[in-house]
Design a protein around this motif. Structure first.
Motif, PDB file in Angstrom:
ATOM      1  N   LYS A   1     -12.026   0.035  -1.173  1.00  0.00           N
ATOM      2  CA  LYS A   1     -11.566   1.279   0.239  1.00  0.00           C
ATOM      3  C   LYS A   1     -12.978   1.942  -0.213  1.00  0.00           C
TER       4      LYS A   1
ATOM      5  N   GLU B   1       1.157  -1.447   0.463  1.00  0.00           N
ATOM      6  CA  GLU B   1       0.241   0.160  -0.228  1.00  0.00           C
ATOM      7  C   GLU B   1       0.495   0.910   0.294  1.00  0.00           C
ATOM      8  N   ASP B   2       1.017   2.110  -1.478  1.00  0.00           N
ATOM      9  CA  ASP B   2       1.841   3.129  -0.985  1.00  0.00           C
ATOM     10  C   ASP B   2       1.079   4.202  -0.278  1.00  0.00           C
ATOM     11  N   GLU B   3      -0.312   4.873   0.462  1.00  0.00           N
ATOM     12  CA  GLU B   3      -0.986   5.142   1.295  1.00  0.00           C
ATOM     13  C   GLU B   3      -0.138   5.090   3.285  1.00  0.00           C
TER      14      GLU B   3
ATOM     15  N   MET C   1      -3.376   0.520  -7.136  1.00  0.00           N
ATOM     16  CA  MET C   1      -2.903   1.478  -8.018  1.00  0.00           C
ATOM     17  C   MET C   1      -1.529   1.855  -6.675  1.00  0.00           C
TER      18      MET C   1
ATOM     19  N   ASP D   1      -2.427  -3.262  -2.409  1.00  0.00           N
ATOM     20  CA  ASP D   1      -3.816  -2.438  -3.463  1.00  0.00           C
ATOM     21  C   ASP D   1      -3.158  -2.171  -4.817  1.00  0.00           C
TER      22      ASP D   1
HETATM   23 CA    CA Z   1      -2.687   3.517  -3.704  1.00  0.00          CA
END
Ligand code: CA
Length: 231
Positions: A105, A12-14, A58, A56
């Protein structure tokens, strides 16, 4: 890496979501590793050998679909995909990427943990009941299903199904000729007692049709699904 711990890789990039998920999973007793981009995810999947990946879609580098393909080509590992919207879930399921479940989400941590545990239960479940009844491969037309080895061939060619897709097919096969409601499929395949997630059934049927042909699973409008034994 410690002995009996169930390891989960979170991709997850967030940072806020990654941290919240990691904190909750650690609190639930899981071992956790985190990656924030595609290439790191593939590398961590190799080094950490997780029992499940929360992925995730994206991501920087390359996306979750590509992560899923690369990781699965090396070692089968259950994947729970985090999608941004319901229509994105349909799109991804239609691609037959090989995720075992999808969570849209925003999700509650409680829901995520429940879905993770359900996937793990399914994958860790010994072949017991299935192995007993499955004498050998069952053939329906060009489709050959070996329940013991959990392998599927179509026209002699091996088809890769995710553990969930296989369980769904096996459930329809065990009940061939009968119409199964989404609620029954949810309970038998996903171990969910409530019928709130019936869309996940539709998504997996779509993936099975894509991989095994449109004619195999019949939609009984307003009721559910049935395996078409004439195909
Ligand atoms: Ca993402």
């Amino acid at each position: 890496m410690t002995g009996n711990e169930t390891r989960i890789l979170i991709v997850e990039d967030e940072p806020t979501i990654a941290r919240a998920v990691a904190d909750r999973l650690v609190a639930e007793g899981f071992g956790v590793d985190v990656a924030a981009d595609g290439p790191t995810a593939v590398e961590r999947a190799r080094a950490y050998e997780p029992h499940l990946i929360v992925l995730d879609v994206m991501l920087p580098g390359f996306d979750g679909l590509e992560v899923c393909r690369r990781v699965q080509s090396e070692r089968p590992v259950p994947v729970l995909m985090l999608t941004a919207r319901d229509d994105e879930t349909d799109l991804i399921v239609g691609l037959g990427v090989g995720a075992d479940d999808y969570v849209t989400k925003p999700f509650s941590m409680r829901e995520l943990v429940a879905r993770i545990r359900a996937v793990l239960r399914r994958v860790e479940r010994p072949g017991g009941a299935v192995a007993e009844e499955a004498a050998s491969a069952v053939c329906i037309g060009a489709l050959e299903v070996d329940q013991r080895a959990r392998r599927v061939r179509l026209d002699g060619r091996e088809v890769h199904l995710t553990p969930t897709e296989f369980d769904l097919l096996a459930c329809l096969l065990r009940n061939r000729g009968a119409v199964l409601t989404r609620a029954v499929l949810l309970e038998q395949v996903w171990n969910w007692a409530d019928a709130s997630g019936t869309r996940v059934v539709d998504s997996h049927v779509k993936a099975l049709r894509r991989k095994l042909g449109q004619g195999l699973i019949r939609t009984v409008h307003g009721v559910g699904y049935s395996l078409d034994t004439a195909s």
